[in-house]
Design a protein around this motif. Structure first.
Motif, PDB file in Angstrom:
ATOM      1  N   UNK A  40       0.831  -1.202   0.000  1.00  0.00           N
ATOM      2  CA  UNK A  40       0.000   0.000   0.000  1.00  0.00           C
ATOM      3  C   UNK A  40       0.863   1.249   0.000  1.00  0.00           C
ATOM      4  N   UNK A  41       1.854   1.286   0.877  1.00  0.00           N
ATOM      5  CA  UNK A  41       2.723   2.454   0.939  1.00  0.00           C
ATOM      6  C   UNK A  41       3.593   2.584  -0.304  1.00  0.00           C
ATOM      7  N   UNK A  42       4.019   1.467  -0.856  1.00  0.00           N
ATOM      8  CA  UNK A  42       4.817   1.511  -2.080  1.00  0.00           C
ATOM      9  C   UNK A  42       4.016   2.197  -3.191  1.00  0.00           C
ATOM     10  N   UNK A  43       2.741   1.840  -3.315  1.00  0.00           N
ATOM     11  CA  UNK A  43       1.884   2.471  -4.316  1.00  0.00           C
ATOM     12  C   UNK A  43       1.659   3.944  -4.039  1.00  0.00           C
ATOM     13  N   UNK A  44       1.406   4.277  -2.786  1.00  0.00           N
ATOM     14  CA  UNK A  44       1.170   5.676  -2.421  1.00  0.00           C
ATOM     15  C   UNK A  44       2.390   6.530  -2.720  1.00  0.00           C
ATOM     16  N   UNK A  45       3.559   6.059  -2.298  1.00  0.00           N
ATOM     17  CA  UNK A  45       4.750   6.878  -2.474  1.00  0.00           C
ATOM     18  C   UNK A  45       5.278   6.852  -3.900  1.00  0.00           C
ATOM     19  N   UNK A  46       4.844   5.886  -4.721  1.00  0.00           N
ATOM     20  CA  UNK A  46       5.164   5.929  -6.156  1.00  0.00           C
ATOM     21  C   UNK A  46       4.413   7.096  -6.801  1.00  0.00           C
ATOM     22  N   UNK A  47       3.159   7.318  -6.360  1.00  0.00           N
ATOM     23  CA  UNK A  47       2.354   8.424  -6.878  1.00  0.00           C
ATOM     24  C   UNK A  47       2.763   9.764  -6.271  1.00  0.00           C
ATOM     25  N   UNK A  48       3.297   9.728  -5.078  1.00  0.00           N
ATOM     26  CA  UNK A  48       3.669  10.937  -4.349  1.00  0.00           C
ATOM     27  C   UNK A  48       5.133  10.820  -3.897  1.00  0.00           C
ATOM     28  N   UNK A  49       6.066  10.866  -4.847  1.00  0.00           N
ATOM     29  CA  UNK A  49       7.462  10.584  -4.501  1.00  0.00           C
ATOM     30  C   UNK A  49       8.144  11.652  -3.661  1.00  0.00           C
ATOM     31  N   UNK A  50       7.611  12.849  -3.671  1.00  0.00           N
ATOM     32  CA  UNK A  50       8.254  13.932  -2.936  1.00  0.00           C
ATOM     33  C   UNK A  50       7.233  14.538  -1.982  1.00  0.00           C
ATOM     34  N   UNK A  51       7.308  14.159  -0.737  1.00  0.00           N
ATOM     35  CA  UNK A  51       6.326  14.660   0.210  1.00  0.00           C
ATOM     36  C   UNK A  51       6.851  14.680   1.626  1.00  0.00           C
ATOM     37  N   UNK A  82       2.276  17.283   2.340  1.00  0.00           N
ATOM     38  CA  UNK A  82       2.400  18.162   1.180  1.00  0.00           C
ATOM     39  C   UNK A  82       3.656  17.788   0.415  1.00  0.00           C
ATOM     40  N   UNK A  83       3.681  18.163  -0.828  1.00  0.00           N
ATOM     41  CA  UNK A  83       4.837  17.863  -1.669  1.00  0.00           C
ATOM     42  C   UNK A  83       4.478  17.948  -3.123  1.00  0.00           C
ATOM     43  N   UNK A  84       5.071  17.061  -3.932  1.00  0.00           N
ATOM     44  CA  UNK A  84       4.836  17.032  -5.374  1.00  0.00           C
ATOM     45  C   UNK A  84       4.468  15.628  -5.821  1.00  0.00           C
ATOM     46  N   UNK A  85       3.572  15.545  -6.783  1.00  0.00           N
ATOM     47  CA  UNK A  85       3.194  14.266  -7.367  1.00  0.00           C
ATOM     48  C   UNK A  85       4.283  13.821  -8.340  1.00  0.00           C
ATOM     49  N   UNK A  86       4.115  12.635  -8.916  1.00  0.00           N
ATOM     50  CA  UNK A  86       5.102  12.099  -9.855  1.00  0.00           C
ATOM     51  C   UNK A  86       5.312  13.007 -11.060  1.00  0.00           C
ATOM     52  N   UNK A  87       4.260  13.761 -11.465  1.00  0.00           N
ATOM     53  CA  UNK A  87       4.415  14.670 -12.609  1.00  0.00           C
ATOM     54  C   UNK A  87       4.878  16.062 -12.208  1.00  0.00           C
ATOM     55  N   UNK A  88       5.179  16.254 -10.913  1.00  0.00           N
ATOM     56  CA  UNK A  88       5.699  17.528 -10.436  1.00  0.00           C
ATOM     57  C   UNK A  88       4.657  18.501  -9.932  1.00  0.00           C
ATOM     58  N   UNK A  89       3.388  18.130 -10.001  1.00  0.00           N
ATOM     59  CA  UNK A  89       2.323  19.004  -9.514  1.00  0.00           C
ATOM     60  C   UNK A  89       2.326  19.046  -7.991  1.00  0.00           C
ATOM     61  N   UNK A  90       2.094  20.217  -7.411  1.00  0.00           N
ATOM     62  CA  UNK A  90       2.037  20.288  -5.948  1.00  0.00           C
ATOM     63  C   UNK A  90       0.761  19.636  -5.425  1.00  0.00           C
ATOM     64  N   UNK A  91       0.829  19.077  -4.217  1.00  0.00           N
ATOM     65  CA  UNK A  91      -0.353  18.512  -3.581  1.00  0.00           C
ATOM     66  C   UNK A  91      -0.297  18.782  -2.088  1.00  0.00           C
ATOM     67  N   UNK A  92      -1.465  18.801  -1.479  1.00  0.00           N
ATOM     68  CA  UNK A  92      -1.591  18.846  -0.027  1.00  0.00           C
ATOM     69  C   UNK A  92      -2.783  17.982   0.363  1.00  0.00           C
ATOM     70  N   UNK A  93      -2.722  17.399   1.520  1.00  0.00           N
ATOM     71  CA  UNK A  93      -3.861  16.675   2.091  1.00  0.00           C
ATOM     72  C   UNK A  93      -3.747  16.748   3.598  1.00  0.00           C
ATOM     73  N   UNK A  94      -4.902  16.668   4.246  1.00  0.00           N
ATOM     74  CA  UNK A  94      -4.902  16.633   5.706  1.00  0.00           C
ATOM     75  C   UNK A  94      -6.079  15.795   6.177  1.00  0.00           C
TER      76      UNK A  94
END
Length: 102
Positions: free
Chosen positions: A27-38, A64-76
């Protein structure tokens, strides 16, 4: 993975569960593949203990961070976790529900 007991359960955002170390790791491998920089920030806002070796944590977290395509993201979200004291005195998750409280 060091935060989890071997037979722990992680509740996913879609309310399915990942049970056991291998499933939680995937599960975490998939999540962090989509959100490599957070960056994840966690704030435990309440602890309810049951005896000396079990507790419920109420945790407000944000990421918060960047998605695989470099787009910024945040969640809480507001999590609830059940933890158990280990023989060495550390605490590990038995049940981790990162989305339990909204």
């Amino acid at each position: 993975m060091a935060l989890y007991e071997a037979q722990a359960t992680l509740v996913n955002e879609d309310q399915t569960v990942s049970a056991g170390s291998a499933a939680i790791r995937e599960t975490y491998k998939g999540l962090f593949a989509d959100l490599p920089e957070g960056k994840i920030n966690m704030k435990v806002v309440r602890v309810v203990r049951a005896g000396d070796d079990v507790a419920v944590l109420y945790n407000d977290w944000n990421m918060s961070g960047k998605t695989a395509d470099g787009s910024p993201f945040t969640m809480q979200h507001k999590a609830m976790e059940i933890v158990r004291r280990q023989a060495d005195g550390t605490w590990r998750f038995v049940i981790d529900d990162p989305y339990a409280r909204g």
